[in-house]
Write an enzyme that holds these catalytic residues in place. Structure first.
Site, PDB file in Angstrom:
ATOM      1  N   PRO A  73     -30.057  45.951 152.392  1.00  0.00           N
ATOM      2  CA  PRO A  73     -30.166  47.073 153.336  1.00  0.00           C
ATOM      3  C   PRO A  73     -28.820  47.762 153.534  1.00  0.00           C
ATOM      4  O   PRO A  73     -27.779  47.098 153.620  1.00  0.00           O
ATOM      5  CB  PRO A  73     -30.647  46.424 154.633  1.00  0.00           C
ATOM      6  CG  PRO A  73     -30.812  44.971 154.374  1.00  0.00           C
ATOM      7  CD  PRO A  73     -30.433  44.664 152.968  1.00  0.00           C
ATOM      8  N   GLY A  84     -24.465  45.317 157.607  1.00  0.00           N
ATOM      9  CA  GLY A  84     -23.629  44.116 157.707  1.00  0.00           C
ATOM     10  C   GLY A  84     -23.877  43.106 156.611  1.00  0.00           C
ATOM     11  O   GLY A  84     -23.348  41.990 156.656  1.00  0.00           O
ATOM     12  N   LEU A  85     -24.673  43.465 155.597  1.00  0.00           N
ATOM     13  CA  LEU A  85     -24.982  42.480 154.548  1.00  0.00           C
ATOM     14  C   LEU A  85     -24.284  42.794 153.222  1.00  0.00           C
ATOM     15  O   LEU A  85     -24.657  42.282 152.183  1.00  0.00           O
ATOM     16  CB  LEU A  85     -26.503  42.365 154.355  1.00  0.00           C
ATOM     17  CG  LEU A  85     -27.285  41.915 155.603  1.00  0.00           C
ATOM     18  CD1 LEU A  85     -28.750  41.685 155.266  1.00  0.00           C
ATOM     19  CD2 LEU A  85     -26.699  40.653 156.233  1.00  0.00           C
ATOM     20  N   GLY A  86     -23.278  43.646 153.274  1.00  0.00           N
ATOM     21  CA  GLY A  86     -22.398  43.807 152.114  1.00  0.00           C
ATOM     22  C   GLY A  86     -22.847  44.818 151.078  1.00  0.00           C
ATOM     23  O   GLY A  86     -22.411  44.751 149.919  1.00  0.00           O
ATOM     24  N   SER A 139     -22.007  47.913 150.538  1.00  0.00           N
ATOM     25  CA  SER A 139     -20.955  48.703 149.891  1.00  0.00           C
ATOM     26  C   SER A 139     -20.055  47.826 149.021  1.00  0.00           C
ATOM     27  O   SER A 139     -19.627  48.240 147.941  1.00  0.00           O
ATOM     28  CB  SER A 139     -20.138  49.495 150.917  1.00  0.00           C
ATOM     29  OG  SER A 139     -19.227  48.660 151.567  1.00  0.00           O
ATOM     30  N   ALA A 140     -19.801  46.593 149.453  1.00  0.00           N
ATOM     31  CA  ALA A 140     -18.969  45.708 148.621  1.00  0.00           C
ATOM     32  C   ALA A 140     -19.732  45.288 147.363  1.00  0.00           C
ATOM     33  O   ALA A 140     -19.143  45.152 146.287  1.00  0.00           O
ATOM     34  CB  ALA A 140     -18.522  44.487 149.418  1.00  0.00           C
ATOM     35  N   ALA A 141     -21.047  45.114 147.483  1.00  0.00           N
ATOM     36  CA  ALA A 141     -21.843  44.758 146.295  1.00  0.00           C
ATOM     37  C   ALA A 141     -21.808  45.917 145.304  1.00  0.00           C
ATOM     38  O   ALA A 141     -21.720  45.710 144.084  1.00  0.00           O
ATOM     39  CB  ALA A 141     -23.274  44.424 146.699  1.00  0.00           C
ATOM     40  N   ASP A 175     -15.398  41.017 152.315  1.00  0.00           N
ATOM     41  CA  ASP A 175     -16.725  41.327 151.759  1.00  0.00           C
ATOM     42  C   ASP A 175     -16.689  41.325 150.231  1.00  0.00           C
ATOM     43  O   ASP A 175     -17.503  40.665 149.576  1.00  0.00           O
ATOM     44  CB  ASP A 175     -17.217  42.704 152.261  1.00  0.00           C
ATOM     45  CG  ASP A 175     -17.527  42.699 153.751  1.00  0.00           C
ATOM     46  OD1 ASP A 175     -17.298  41.669 154.405  1.00  0.00           O
ATOM     47  OD2 ASP A 175     -18.008  43.740 154.264  1.00  0.00           O
TER      48      ASP A 175
HETATM   49  C1  MEV Z   1     -17.434  43.821 157.802  1.00  0.00           C
HETATM   50  O1  MEV Z   1     -18.392  43.151 156.990  1.00  0.00           O
HETATM   51  C2  MEV Z   1     -16.430  42.836 158.330  1.00  0.00           C
HETATM   52  C3  MEV Z   1     -15.327  43.439 159.218  1.00  0.00           C
HETATM   53  O2  MEV Z   1     -14.537  42.343 159.647  1.00  0.00           O
HETATM   54  C4  MEV Z   1     -14.483  44.435 158.471  1.00  0.00           C
HETATM   55  C5  MEV Z   1     -13.613  43.795 157.402  1.00  0.00           C
HETATM   56  O3  MEV Z   1     -13.367  42.585 157.422  1.00  0.00           O
HETATM   57  O4  MEV Z   1     -13.153  44.546 156.551  1.00  0.00           O
HETATM   58  C6  MEV Z   1     -15.915  44.113 160.436  1.00  0.00           C
END
Ligand code: MEV
Length: 317
Positions: free
Chosen positions: A99, A103-105, A107-109, A150
């Protein structure tokens, strides 16, 4: 040239979000049940890069979008890292069930999967360290001042104990950890949440630094508990961490409700995860109760729930 495909999993942060941006430790685990895939194919006799995102129904040529667009900036980071003048024509197709902005990554994925697939399509065999380095640069362009946790947990696909700008350390849980990710359905941008915390720190430096210190201590204390498989104690620390994120004004009623409902139904612990202001709650649960807790969370207003298990690694670290 054969098509090249690379996938990257989602992630959740068990301890330490936000404080990690300021140099405190944090713990994150990969979520292999959700992933993002990038396929790169040659486009013979063409001279442009064609992007297709099957989920978002996007289909365009790279020169049709602005420079700051995530695809453009990711490809620019990759090109610079490889020290090549220009990238050849190719079709880049992306699909994902992570999603977005939750908060489940996601953009990093994206950063990890596009780095892996494009570099390998171009004939480069990069180490995980190099791929992580590229993914971190891509993340910086999207999020300003990310800690790097992430992209690191997603790149190495192992539970990590993470300190910004330090060599990554891996953790091996001695017992499987069953997690429920309950999605509030509210999207939230990491860049904005990090900025919100920065502004709060500018106004209330002592208070916020004390909260960061306590979050960091929780992450430090959690590490041996994960390695020993003490699920009850890990759960208690998750709740404490949630409380501190609430003090940072990153929680919402729906997130508090999901945490409370998880606890009432038998979770060991639960907390918001990622940047907050929406996104997901992560609950650590006894496996035999996961179906029941999931059902309760949906009734309490979770938009969707994912169950994922963090397994001890077979060969150790
Ligand atoms: C985001 O997944 C985690 C945060 O701590 C930002 C970061 O570590 O870059 C909010």
């Amino acid at each position: 040239m054969p098509a090249i495909s690379a996938s990257a999993p989602g992630k959740t942060i068990l301890f330490g979000e936000h404080a990690v941006v300021y140099g405190f430790p944090a713990i994150a685990v990969p979520l292999p049940d959700i992933s993002l895939t990038v396929i790169v194919q040659a486009l013979p006799n063409q001279n442009s890069i064609h992007i297709v995102n099957t989920d978002l129904k996007e289909d365009f040529l790279i020169e049709e979008i602005e420079k700051q667009n995530p695809y453009n900036s990711a490809l620019e980071v990759i090109r610079k890292f490889l020290k090549i003048d220009h990238l050849p024509a190719m079709r880049i197709t992306l699909s994902s069930n992570i999603p977005l902005a939750s908060g489940l990554g996601s953009s990093a994925a994206f950063a990890v999967a596009i780095s892996k697939s494009v570099t390998s399509f171009l004939g480069f065999r990069l180490s995980l360290e190099d791929l992580n380095c590229i993914a971190y640069e891509i993340e910086k362009r999207q999020h300003g001042t990310p800690s790097g946790i992430d992209n690191t947990v997603i790149c190495y696909q192992k539970p990590v104990f993470f300190l910004k700008d330090q060599p990554v350390e891996f953790i091996n849980p001695s017992k499987p950890m069953t997690l429920i990710l309950a999605n509030s359905g509210i999207q939230s941008l990491t860049r904005e949440a990090v900025e919100q915390v920065r502004e709060k720190r500018d106004r209330e430096r002592d208070l916020v630094d004390d909260i960061f210190y306590r979050i960091g201590s929780i992450a430090n204390n959690a590490r041996p508990l994960i390695e020993d498989g003490d699920l009850e104690s890990i759960g208690k620390l998750m709740l404490e961490n949630h409380q501190l994120l609430k003090e940072l004004e990153l929680s919402l009623d729906i997130l508090d409700d999901l945490v409370e409902a998880s606890m009432k139904t038998g979770a060991y612990g639960a907390k918001l995860c990622g940047s907050g202001n929406g996104g997901n709650v992560v609950a650590l649960v006894p496996p035999e109760k996961s179906d029941m807790i999931k059902e309760v969370l949906i009734k309490k207003g979770a938009y969707s729930c994912l169950v994922s298990t963090v397994a001890p690694s077979k060969g150790g670290m």
